[in-house]
Write a protein that holds these residues in place. Structure first.
Motif, short mmCIF file in Angstrom:
data_model
loop_
_atom_site.label_atom_id
_atom_site.label_comp_id
_atom_site.label_asym_id
_atom_site.label_seq_id
_atom_site.Cartn_x
_atom_site.Cartn_y
_atom_site.Cartn_z
N SER A 210 0.84 -1.20 0.00
CA SER A 210 0.00 0.00 0.00
C SER A 210 0.88 1.25 0.00
CB SER A 210 -0.90 0.01 1.23
OG SER A 210 -1.60 1.23 1.33
N ARG A 211 0.45 2.26 -0.73
CA ARG A 211 1.19 3.53 -0.78
C ARG A 211 0.49 4.61 0.04
NH1 ARG A 211 5.61 2.79 -4.32
NH2 ARG A 211 5.59 0.56 -4.68
N THR A 212 -0.28 4.19 1.01
CA THR A 212 -1.06 5.13 1.82
C THR A 212 -0.38 5.38 3.17
OG1 THR A 212 -2.35 3.35 2.84
CG2 THR A 212 -3.20 4.31 0.80
N HIS A 213 -0.83 6.41 3.86
CA HIS A 213 -0.43 6.62 5.25
C HIS A 213 -1.27 5.70 6.14
CE1 HIS A 213 2.31 9.86 4.39
NE2 HIS A 213 1.39 10.44 3.63
N GLU A 214 -0.87 5.58 7.38
CA GLU A 214 -1.44 4.53 8.22
C GLU A 214 -2.94 4.66 8.42
OE1 GLU A 214 1.04 2.04 11.11
OE2 GLU A 214 0.25 3.69 12.31
N GLU A 215 -3.47 5.89 8.46
CA GLU A 215 -4.90 6.08 8.68
C GLU A 215 -5.72 5.44 7.56
OE1 GLU A 215 -2.62 8.42 8.74
OE2 GLU A 215 -2.57 8.95 10.89
N GLU A 216 -5.22 5.54 6.32
CA GLU A 216 -5.93 4.95 5.19
C GLU A 216 -5.54 3.48 4.98
OE1 GLU A 216 -3.86 7.82 4.47
OE2 GLU A 216 -5.49 9.10 5.17
N PHE A 217 -4.43 3.09 5.57
CA PHE A 217 -3.91 1.74 5.32
C PHE A 217 -4.82 0.66 5.89
CE2 PHE A 217 -1.29 -1.81 6.96
CZ PHE A 217 -0.84 -2.33 5.75
N TYR A 218 -5.29 0.84 7.11
CA TYR A 218 -6.08 -0.21 7.75
C TYR A 218 -7.38 -0.52 7.01
CZ TYR A 218 -2.92 -0.38 11.75
OH TYR A 218 -1.81 -0.55 12.55
N PRO A 219 -8.17 0.48 6.59
CA PRO A 219 -9.36 0.15 5.79
C PRO A 219 -9.02 -0.56 4.48
CG PRO A 219 -9.50 2.39 6.63
CD PRO A 219 -8.12 1.92 6.93
N GLU A 220 -7.93 -0.14 3.84
CA GLU A 220 -7.51 -0.79 2.59
C GLU A 220 -7.12 -2.24 2.83
OE1 GLU A 220 -4.11 -0.28 -0.90
OE2 GLU A 220 -4.41 1.32 0.57
N LEU A 221 -6.37 -2.48 3.90
CA LEU A 221 -5.96 -3.84 4.23
C LEU A 221 -7.16 -4.69 4.61
CD1 LEU A 221 -3.68 -5.89 4.68
CD2 LEU A 221 -3.40 -4.97 7.00
N ALA A 222 -8.09 -4.11 5.35
CA ALA A 222 -9.30 -4.86 5.75
C ALA A 222 -10.10 -5.29 4.53
CB ALA A 222 -10.16 -4.00 6.66
N ASP A 223 -10.24 -4.41 3.56
CA ASP A 223 -10.97 -4.76 2.34
C ASP A 223 -10.25 -5.89 1.59
OD1 ASP A 223 -12.88 -2.87 2.84
OD2 ASP A 223 -12.02 -1.35 1.50
N TYR A 224 -8.92 -5.80 1.53
CA TYR A 224 -8.14 -6.78 0.78
C TYR A 224 -8.21 -8.16 1.44
CZ TYR A 224 -4.10 -8.99 -1.46
OH TYR A 224 -3.27 -9.85 -2.14
N ILE A 225 -7.90 -8.22 2.74
CA ILE A 225 -7.90 -9.51 3.44
C ILE A 225 -9.32 -10.07 3.52
CG2 ILE A 225 -7.41 -10.66 5.64
CD1 ILE A 225 -4.90 -9.93 4.16
N GLY A 226 -10.27 -9.20 3.83
CA GLY A 226 -11.65 -9.65 3.92
C GLY A 226 -12.18 -10.18 2.61
N GLY A 227 -11.83 -9.51 1.51
CA GLY A 227 -12.27 -9.97 0.20
C GLY A 227 -11.70 -11.33 -0.15
N LEU A 228 -10.42 -11.52 0.12
CA LEU A 228 -9.80 -12.82 -0.14
C LEU A 228 -10.41 -13.91 0.75
CD1 LEU A 228 -6.00 -11.91 -0.45
CD2 LEU A 228 -7.58 -12.51 -2.30
N ALA A 229 -10.67 -13.56 2.00
CA ALA A 229 -11.20 -14.54 2.94
C ALA A 229 -12.58 -15.03 2.52
CB ALA A 229 -11.26 -13.94 4.34
N ARG A 230 -13.37 -14.16 1.95
CA ARG A 230 -14.72 -14.56 1.53
C ARG A 230 -14.69 -15.51 0.33
NH1 ARG A 230 -15.63 -9.17 3.07
NH2 ARG A 230 -15.23 -8.39 0.96
N LYS A 231 -13.66 -15.40 -0.48
CA LYS A 231 -13.56 -16.23 -1.68
C LYS A 231 -12.82 -17.55 -1.43
CE LYS A 231 -13.29 -12.11 -4.62
NZ LYS A 231 -12.41 -11.32 -5.54
N GLY A 232 -12.12 -17.61 -0.31
CA GLY A 232 -11.25 -18.75 -0.04
C GLY A 232 -9.81 -18.27 -0.05
N PHE A 233 -9.26 -18.05 1.12
CA PHE A 233 -7.96 -17.40 1.23
C PHE A 233 -6.88 -18.24 0.55
CE2 PHE A 233 -4.35 -15.43 3.49
CZ PHE A 233 -4.73 -14.10 3.40
N PRO A 234 -6.17 -17.68 -0.42
CA PRO A 234 -5.25 -18.50 -1.24
C PRO A 234 -3.86 -18.68 -0.67
CG PRO A 234 -5.36 -16.28 -2.14
CD PRO A 234 -6.31 -16.31 -0.97
#
Length: 330
Positions: A210-234
């Motif tokens: 991620s190229r964001t500062h920490e405040e924006e990083f956590y929501p971005e990471l949550a979307d990424y990990i959560g999205g993968l987890a819903r599909k079957g974490f690879p």
């Protein structure tokens, strides 16, 4: 009010020995214990102002850190204060919020107050603003060739994290990092270590950068990990460049009903705990906090003793693997 003569008489040493002890000059260990005991019994308070005038500087050391909000910085601050106190310094803690403007204000304040020196963790481009006549020690980032720099070996720590994940059975790694110009010296080196290990050993990996500062990083990471987890974490292994990121992933994956470390192993970096007796913590690469502190204080003392300019190489200290709840026990 007790005097230095009273301390000397009770301790059974000369007044000069007491004076040396109070002013930070090394005396025999046996004498140190006697003098300290006498000081405590008499409630003797050294004439700090007179000592500081004589030395033309205070006994204050300014410690500038970017944050106090992580276990790593909290432990580092605690141990730094202890180490400085043992050497008869008083620590003034300055939280810069990782902002160069605040760092420069603290440095200017330190110069005006004639403090003994500064120990700083700064990821900003301070080099053009540094006053070389002010004793400074840097932790992690090299500010200039005439300023000592003490750092954990971030690169080797990254390689060690990847090695441990693979040794414990992970075959497809996800590397989580956050890249800004301020994170190149720590996060960047950790990621380089992981990637070099994976490419040398033929291990599959994916980089979430991620190229964001920490405040924006956590929501971005949550979307990424959560999205993968819903599909079957690879992925069956995660390395996160900081413990707080690793813990964040742990919570998301556990909420998605993944078993950690059975399904996915996670390793972070820093190895700090919220409190010493904390039992539930992520597996991590432990930074050598005590050694960083001791070397930083030692380097500051050397500068104070020797006013001549000197060229310093960055001193890298070895890291260790800390077993937690997020990796399998082999």
């Amino acid at each position: 009010m007790p005097t230095m003569n009273d301390v000397a008489k009770l301790a059974g040493v000369s007044r000069g020995t007491v004076s040396n002890y109070v002013n930070g000059v090394k005396v025999k260990e046996s004498s140190q214990k006697k003098i300290q005991s006498a000081i405590e019994q008499l409630n003797y308070i050294p004439n700090i102002m007179a000592r500081e005038l004589k030395m033309n500087r205070s006994n204050l050391v300014v410690f500038i850190i970017p944050s106090t909000r992580t276990p790593f910085f909290a432990e580092l601050t605690h141990k730094m204060q202890q180490a400085l106190r043992e050497e008869n310094f008083k620590m003034l803690l300055c939280n810069s919020n990782n902002e160069i403007k605040e760092e420069l204000e603290y440095i200017q304040m330190a110069k005006e107050q004639k403090v003994a020196g500064i120990i700083t963790i700064s990821y900003s481009d301070l080099a053009p603003y540094i006053m070389t006549e002010l004793p400074i020690v840097s932790i992690e980032k090299r500010l200039s060739e005439t300023i000592p720099c003490i750092s954990a070996d971030n690169y080797s720590g990254g390689k060690l994290a990847a090695q441990k994940l693979v040794e414990k059975g992970s075959k497809n790694l996800l590397v989580i990092t956050r890249s800004t110009y301020k994170t190149e010296v720590n996060y960047g080196q950790r990621v380089t270590g992981v990637i070099d290990y994976c490419e040398q050993e033929g291990v599959s990996y994916t980089l979430f950068d991620s190229r964001t500062h920490e405040e924006e990083f956590y929501p971005e990471l949550a979307d990424y990990i959560g999205g993968l987890a819903r599909k079957g974490f690879p992925y069956d292994g995660i390395f996160a460049v900081a413990d707080q990121y690793a813990d964040f992933c742990l919570n998301i994956l556990e909420s998605a009903k993944y078993e950690i470390p059975k399904d996915i192993q996670i390793i972070g970096f820093d190895g700090g705990r919220m409190y010493p007796e904390q039992q539930r913590f992520v597996s991590s690469i432990r930074q050598p906090i005590s050694e960083i502190v001791q070397q930083s204080v030692h380097s500051l003392q050397l500068i104070l003793q020797n006013k001549e300019k000197k060229v310093y190489q960055t001193q890298y200290l070895p890291v260790d693997y800390l077993e937690g709840i997020t990796t399998r026990r082999m």
